[in-house]
Design a protein around this motif. Structure first.
Motif, PDB file in Angstrom:
ATOM      1  N   ARG A  22       0.833  -1.199   0.000  1.00  0.00           N
ATOM      2  CA  ARG A  22       0.000   0.000   0.000  1.00  0.00           C
ATOM      3  C   ARG A  22       0.872   1.254   0.000  1.00  0.00           C
ATOM      4  O   ARG A  22       0.619   2.210  -0.738  1.00  0.00           O
ATOM      5  N   ALA A  23       1.908   1.242   0.806  1.00  0.00           N
ATOM      6  CA  ALA A  23       2.806   2.401   0.874  1.00  0.00           C
ATOM      7  C   ALA A  23       3.446   2.658  -0.498  1.00  0.00           C
ATOM      8  O   ALA A  23       3.569   3.801  -0.944  1.00  0.00           O
ATOM      9  N   ARG A  24       3.813   1.574  -1.165  1.00  0.00           N
ATOM     10  CA  ARG A  24       4.425   1.687  -2.478  1.00  0.00           C
ATOM     11  C   ARG A  24       3.463   2.269  -3.510  1.00  0.00           C
ATOM     12  O   ARG A  24       3.815   3.148  -4.289  1.00  0.00           O
ATOM     13  N   THR A  25       2.229   1.736  -3.473  1.00  0.00           N
ATOM     14  CA  THR A  25       1.209   2.224  -4.398  1.00  0.00           C
ATOM     15  C   THR A  25       0.931   3.700  -4.145  1.00  0.00           C
ATOM     16  O   THR A  25       0.748   4.488  -5.065  1.00  0.00           O
ATOM     17  N   GLN A  26       0.928   4.061  -2.859  1.00  0.00           N
ATOM     18  CA  GLN A  26       0.675   5.449  -2.513  1.00  0.00           C
ATOM     19  C   GLN A  26       1.815   6.343  -2.998  1.00  0.00           C
ATOM     20  O   GLN A  26       1.570   7.413  -3.564  1.00  0.00           O
ATOM     21  N   LEU A  27       3.040   5.876  -2.815  1.00  0.00           N
ATOM     22  CA  LEU A  27       4.194   6.651  -3.274  1.00  0.00           C
ATOM     23  C   LEU A  27       4.145   6.818  -4.799  1.00  0.00           C
ATOM     24  O   LEU A  27       4.406   7.899  -5.325  1.00  0.00           O
ATOM     25  N   GLU A  28       3.783   5.741  -5.475  1.00  0.00           N
ATOM     26  CA  GLU A  28       3.689   5.812  -6.933  1.00  0.00           C
ATOM     27  C   GLU A  28       2.672   6.871  -7.353  1.00  0.00           C
ATOM     28  O   GLU A  28       2.925   7.679  -8.250  1.00  0.00           O
ATOM     29  N   GLU A  29       1.529   6.875  -6.685  1.00  0.00           N
ATOM     30  CA  GLU A  29       0.485   7.849  -7.002  1.00  0.00           C
ATOM     31  C   GLU A  29       0.977   9.277  -6.737  1.00  0.00           C
ATOM     32  O   GLU A  29       0.790  10.187  -7.543  1.00  0.00           O
ATOM     33  N   GLU A  30       1.657   9.429  -5.586  1.00  0.00           N
ATOM     34  CA  GLU A  30       2.208  10.753  -5.240  1.00  0.00           C
ATOM     35  C   GLU A  30       3.221  11.220  -6.279  1.00  0.00           C
ATOM     36  O   GLU A  30       3.293  12.400  -6.615  1.00  0.00           O
TER      37      GLU A  30
END
Ligand code: C2E
Ligand code: MG
Ligand code: MG
Ligand code: MG
Length: 285
Positions: A22-30
């Motif tokens: 989830r953290a990775r997906t969030q970073l990607e989105e950011e």
């Protein structure tokens, strides 16, 4: 009991994994948003010459001006950008900022070599050369004022793609530096196969204890023999600097001189350096 414990352990592990995902997906989105909003800025680390305070060039190093977290270093976002295909857009933004800045410095009369890093994905991209050419034309930056930094890992290819890419860069008028030399499996044959102008000696060699210095000294000698310009990276103390000067190195980067800095600070240093040239002696009062 044991079984329940095992199940708990497993679900804990799974939770950990999904949190990381989830953290990775969030970073990607950011990162996608940050690229769209142009939150990336280029810092400049001076490349010093032999005269005290003499700035002969700069390396462009990207930073992410994150709205909450403040300044984020490239180690924290470049690997993910590479993985998820965002590096092309990020790299193009960096190159454009750098080329625009270099054109402005040239207009002010500065003569600096500005180096820009390329990532493996950028280096493989067939659109890279036409994009660089277009940006150089649009910013008015002469290609001779830019040096591209690549690393050896990008050259390990069965075919002739890497050589063709480097030749294409040279044909545009850009020069090429081999970055981080001496860090990995440094392949000496590459030095004659590929058209480098500059070899950046990795800081692991620059900072080596005295009994490990012969390796760096041999690399400097190799540069001389092959007409490559050595640049010492990661010079942190005067002792390293003196030793490398004695070996004939003429170009230096490192915290001893300056950290990477925002453009205004870099310009203050450039202008300070100019006023360091001795004033004509004024008549005694
Ligand atoms: P690099 O190209 O080898 O850049 C040198 C790194 O060493 C920079 O870290 C710089 O801040 C750091 N450094 C400089 N002097 C010293 C010193 O005296 N001591 C120590 N310990 N470190 C020093 P930074 O800015 O965090 O960049 C890390 C890496 O990220 C770069 O290594 C480069 O591979 C990559 N990178 C940075 N900006 C870009 C970019 O715009 N595009 C691409 N593709 N990669 C970039
Ligand atoms: Mg570099
Ligand atoms: Mg380096
Ligand atoms: Mg590097």
């Amino acid at each position: 009991q044991g079984k329940a414990g095992g199940r708990d352990a497993l679900s804990f592990y799974q939770r950990g994994l999904s949190d990381r995902l989830r953290a990775r997906t969030q970073l990607e989105e950011e990162l996608r948003q940050a690229i769209a909003r142009r939150e990336f800025i280029v810092y400049y680390q001076p490349r010093m010459g032999v005269q005290p305070g003499e700035v002969v060039g700069a390396e462009a190093l990207v930073r992410w001006r994150h709205p909450q977290r403040g300044l984020v270093l490239p180690g924290e976002f470049i690997p993910l950008c590479e993985e998820v295909g965002l590096m092309r857009d990020l790299g193009r933004q960096v190159f454009e900022q750098a080329a625009r800045q270099q054109a402005a410095w040239i207009a002010e009369g500065h003569r600096l070599k500005l180096s820009v890093n390329l990532s493996p994905r950028e280096f493989e991209d067939p659109a890279l050369l036409p994009d660089l050419e277009r940006t150089l034309a649009a910013t008015g930056c002469p290609p001779q004022a830019i040096e591209l930094e690549i690393t050896e890992s990008m050259l390990i290819d069965e075919g002739d793609q890497p050589l063709r890419m480097l030749q294409g860069m040279r044909a545009l008028g850009l020069s090429i530096a081999l970055d981080d030399f001496g860090m990995g499996y440094s392949n000496l044959a590459y030095l004659q196969r590929f058209p480098f102008s500059t070899l950046k000696i990795d800081r692991s060699l620059v900072q080596a204890p005295p009994h490990e210095r012969p390796l760096a000294e041999a690399i400097v000698a190799l540069c001389r023999a092959m007409k490559l310009r050595p640049v010492a990276e990661g010079v942190e103390n005067a002792c390293q600097h003196q030793w490398l000067l004695a070996q004939g190195v003429r170009d230096f980067q490192g915290y001893l001189f300056a950290r990477p800095m925002p453009v205004l600070e870099f310009e203050a240093m450039l202008n300070g350096c100019r006023s360091l040239t001795p004033e004509p002696a004024s008549p005694a009062p």
